[in-house]
Motif scaffolding. Structure first.
Motif, PDB file in Angstrom:
ATOM      1  N   SER A 136       0.834  -1.210   0.000  1.00 53.11           N
ATOM      2  CA  SER A 136       0.000   0.000   0.000  1.00 53.11           C
ATOM      3  C   SER A 136       0.863   1.251   0.000  1.00 53.11           C
ATOM      4  O   SER A 136       0.423   2.329  -0.401  1.00 53.11           O
ATOM      5  CB  SER A 136      -0.922   0.005   1.231  1.00 53.11           C
ATOM      6  N   VAL A 137       2.104   1.111   0.467  1.00 52.28           N
ATOM      7  CA  VAL A 137       3.027   2.244   0.532  1.00 52.28           C
ATOM      8  C   VAL A 137       4.349   1.830  -0.114  1.00 52.28           C
ATOM      9  O   VAL A 137       4.845   0.723   0.103  1.00 52.28           O
ATOM     10  CB  VAL A 137       3.284   2.675   1.994  1.00 52.28           C
ATOM     11  N   PHE A 138       4.931   2.740  -0.928  1.00 49.54           N
ATOM     12  CA  PHE A 138       6.228   2.497  -1.560  1.00 49.54           C
ATOM     13  C   PHE A 138       7.241   3.446  -0.945  1.00 49.54           C
ATOM     14  O   PHE A 138       7.013   4.666  -0.893  1.00 49.54           O
ATOM     15  CB  PHE A 138       6.141   2.725  -3.071  1.00 49.54           C
ATOM     16  N   GLN A 182      13.333  -2.870  -7.746  1.00 50.73           N
ATOM     17  CA  GLN A 182      12.798  -3.772  -6.730  1.00 50.73           C
ATOM     18  C   GLN A 182      11.893  -3.036  -5.740  1.00 50.73           C
ATOM     19  O   GLN A 182      11.009  -3.645  -5.124  1.00 50.73           O
ATOM     20  CB  GLN A 182      13.945  -4.447  -5.977  1.00 50.73           C
ATOM     21  N   ALA A 183      12.118  -1.748  -5.601  1.00 50.94           N
ATOM     22  CA  ALA A 183      11.287  -0.950  -4.685  1.00 50.94           C
ATOM     23  C   ALA A 183       9.976  -0.520  -5.334  1.00 50.94           C
ATOM     24  O   ALA A 183       9.156   0.156  -4.702  1.00 50.94           O
ATOM     25  CB  ALA A 183      12.068   0.278  -4.225  1.00 50.94           C
ATOM     26  N   GLY A 184       9.757  -0.915  -6.598  1.00 55.32           N
ATOM     27  CA  GLY A 184       8.525  -0.553  -7.291  1.00 55.32           C
ATOM     28  C   GLY A 184       8.559   0.843  -7.881  1.00 55.32           C
ATOM     29  O   GLY A 184       7.521   1.397  -8.247  1.00 55.32           O
ATOM     30  N   LEU A 185       9.766   1.403  -7.997  1.00 52.63           N
ATOM     31  CA  LEU A 185       9.927   2.758  -8.516  1.00 52.63           C
ATOM     32  C   LEU A 185      10.728   2.709  -9.814  1.00 52.63           C
ATOM     33  O   LEU A 185      11.139   1.640 -10.266  1.00 52.63           O
ATOM     34  CB  LEU A 185      10.619   3.633  -7.465  1.00 52.63           C
ATOM     35  N   GLN A 186      10.962   3.876 -10.409  1.00 56.99           N
ATOM     36  CA  GLN A 186      11.671   3.928 -11.681  1.00 56.99           C
ATOM     37  C   GLN A 186      12.793   4.953 -11.649  1.00 56.99           C
ATOM     38  O   GLN A 186      12.759   5.901 -10.858  1.00 56.99           O
ATOM     39  CB  GLN A 186      10.703   4.278 -12.819  1.00 56.99           C
ATOM     40  N   SER A 243      17.224  12.297  -6.031  1.00 58.65           N
ATOM     41  CA  SER A 243      16.288  13.424  -5.938  1.00 58.65           C
ATOM     42  C   SER A 243      15.313  13.309  -4.775  1.00 58.65           C
ATOM     43  O   SER A 243      14.798  14.319  -4.292  1.00 58.65           O
ATOM     44  CB  SER A 243      15.507  13.566  -7.249  1.00 58.65           C
ATOM     45  N   LEU A 244      15.035  12.086  -4.309  1.00 61.33           N
ATOM     46  CA  LEU A 244      14.113  11.886  -3.189  1.00 61.33           C
ATOM     47  C   LEU A 244      14.853  11.220  -2.034  1.00 61.33           C
ATOM     48  O   LEU A 244      15.641  10.294  -2.241  1.00 61.33           O
ATOM     49  CB  LEU A 244      12.924  11.018  -3.617  1.00 61.33           C
ATOM     50  N   ASP A 293       5.800   3.466  -9.089  1.00 56.04           N
ATOM     51  CA  ASP A 293       6.432   3.921 -10.339  1.00 56.04           C
ATOM     52  C   ASP A 293       6.900   5.372 -10.293  1.00 56.04           C
ATOM     53  O   ASP A 293       7.150   5.982 -11.339  1.00 56.04           O
ATOM     54  CB  ASP A 293       5.497   3.725 -11.541  1.00 56.04           C
ATOM     55  N   THR A 294       7.022   5.930  -9.094  1.00 54.31           N
ATOM     56  CA  THR A 294       7.590   7.283  -8.986  1.00 54.31           C
ATOM     57  C   THR A 294       9.019   7.267  -9.519  1.00 54.31           C
ATOM     58  O   THR A 294       9.784   6.335  -9.259  1.00 54.31           O
ATOM     59  CB  THR A 294       7.589   7.755  -7.516  1.00 54.31           C
ATOM     60  N   ARG A 295       9.388   8.320 -10.254  1.00 53.51           N
ATOM     61  CA  ARG A 295      10.727   8.394 -10.837  1.00 53.51           C
ATOM     62  C   ARG A 295      11.689   9.098  -9.882  1.00 53.51           C
ATOM     63  O   ARG A 295      11.351  10.133  -9.300  1.00 53.51           O
ATOM     64  CB  ARG A 295      10.691   9.135 -12.173  1.00 53.51           C
ATOM     65  N   ILE A 296      12.889   8.521  -9.771  1.00 53.16           N
ATOM     66  CA  ILE A 296      13.933   9.102  -8.927  1.00 53.16           C
ATOM     67  C   ILE A 296      15.082   9.544  -9.824  1.00 53.16           C
ATOM     68  O   ILE A 296      15.667   8.733 -10.549  1.00 53.16           O
ATOM     69  CB  ILE A 296      14.437   8.077  -7.888  1.00 53.16           C
TER      70      ILE A 296
END
Length: 255
Positions: free
Chosen positions: A189-191, A210-214, A235-236, A245-248
């Motif tokens: 529910s939380v990334f 692996q963290a579900g991000l991009q 950046s984060l 899928d938040t981009r870093i």
């Protein structure tokens, strides 16, 4: 009467003389024929007895062709061994003993090693195995781990293989790379943003996926104190809760 006897004697002498001439001619022709046979057949065989010849190179050719080549030169071929070799098609000569060019007598046996072609393995089932066990399983079958992808799965626990690039049971050559997809577990529910600063760019890519991000944008900055392709900044901040899928964005060192 005396004249007739004298005439008959002379005639008999003439006949014997002609017979002698005829026999002499036959003997001369016979001797000439024997001489020709000796010169063209017997002497070449005698003079070549024990002569050494260079072995032809029969490697990299089919066994049947190699056999014909050797027999034409008076040699015999013997299959010594068959082995897997990806460099040679099945049935081709890998090696010969004695080696090509060796001087040997006619009739010598030449041992050859034949190729069984490229060794192939039956693709095992990797799906359901852990990420760690998958590498050991592939290695056992002469295969190698290829690219890894990650996905969320409500069926497979985290760290378990959910997909393999080649179907189980298919025969594949030795050292084939098998791509795998690894489960990230159920969709959370939380990334959370992971920490990738100080990591290599390749490691950072895997960790972020692996963290579900991009991965977002990548900016290179000269930094002599660090090895090239090292993440300097993200950046984060790590631990930040973000949508899937938040981009870093990353700043990476360069020379």
């Amino acid at each position: 009467m005396e004249f007739e006897m004298s005439y008959l004697g002379e005639k008999i002498k003439a006949l014997w003389y002609l017979k002698f001439i005829r026999i002499s001619v036959y003997l001369i022709f016979a001797m000439l024929a024997i001489g020709v046979v000796m010169d063209l057949i017997i002497m070449p065989i005698y003079t070549k007895h024990g002569e050494t010849l260079p072995l032809p190179d029969i490697t990299r050719v089919r066994y049947e062709d190699a056999k014909l080549t050797l027999r034409a030169d008076g040699f015999n071929i013997v299959k010594a061994e068959e082995r897997y070799d990806s460099r040679f098609p099945m049935g081709y000569v890998i090696k010969q003993v004695p080696a090509p060019g060796t001087l040997v007598k006619s009739g010598r046996r030449v041992s050859v090693i034949l190729s069984k072609g490229e060794r192939r393995f039956e693709m095992p089932k990797i799906v359901g195995a852990s990420d760690r066990d998958s590498k050991l399983l592939l290695s056992k079958f002469g295969l190698r781990t290829g690219k890894k992808a990650y996905e969320y799965s409500s069926y497979y626990p985290k760290g378990v293989v959910t997909h393999q690039s080649i179907t189980p049971g298919v025969e594949v050559p030795m050292n084939t790379f098998i791509d795998l997809t690894i489960s990230l577990g159920s969709i959370p529910s939380v990334f959370l943003v992971p920490s990738v600063e100080g990591r290599t760019l390749d490691d950072a890519r895997d960790i972020i996926k692996q963290a579900g991000l991009q991965i977002g944008s990548i900016r290179y900055q000269p930094m002599n104190a660090l090895l090239p392709e090292t993440v300097i900044k993200q950046s984060l901040q790590n631990g930040t809760e973000v949508p899937k899928d938040t981009r870093i964005n990353l700043v990476v060192s360069s020379l």
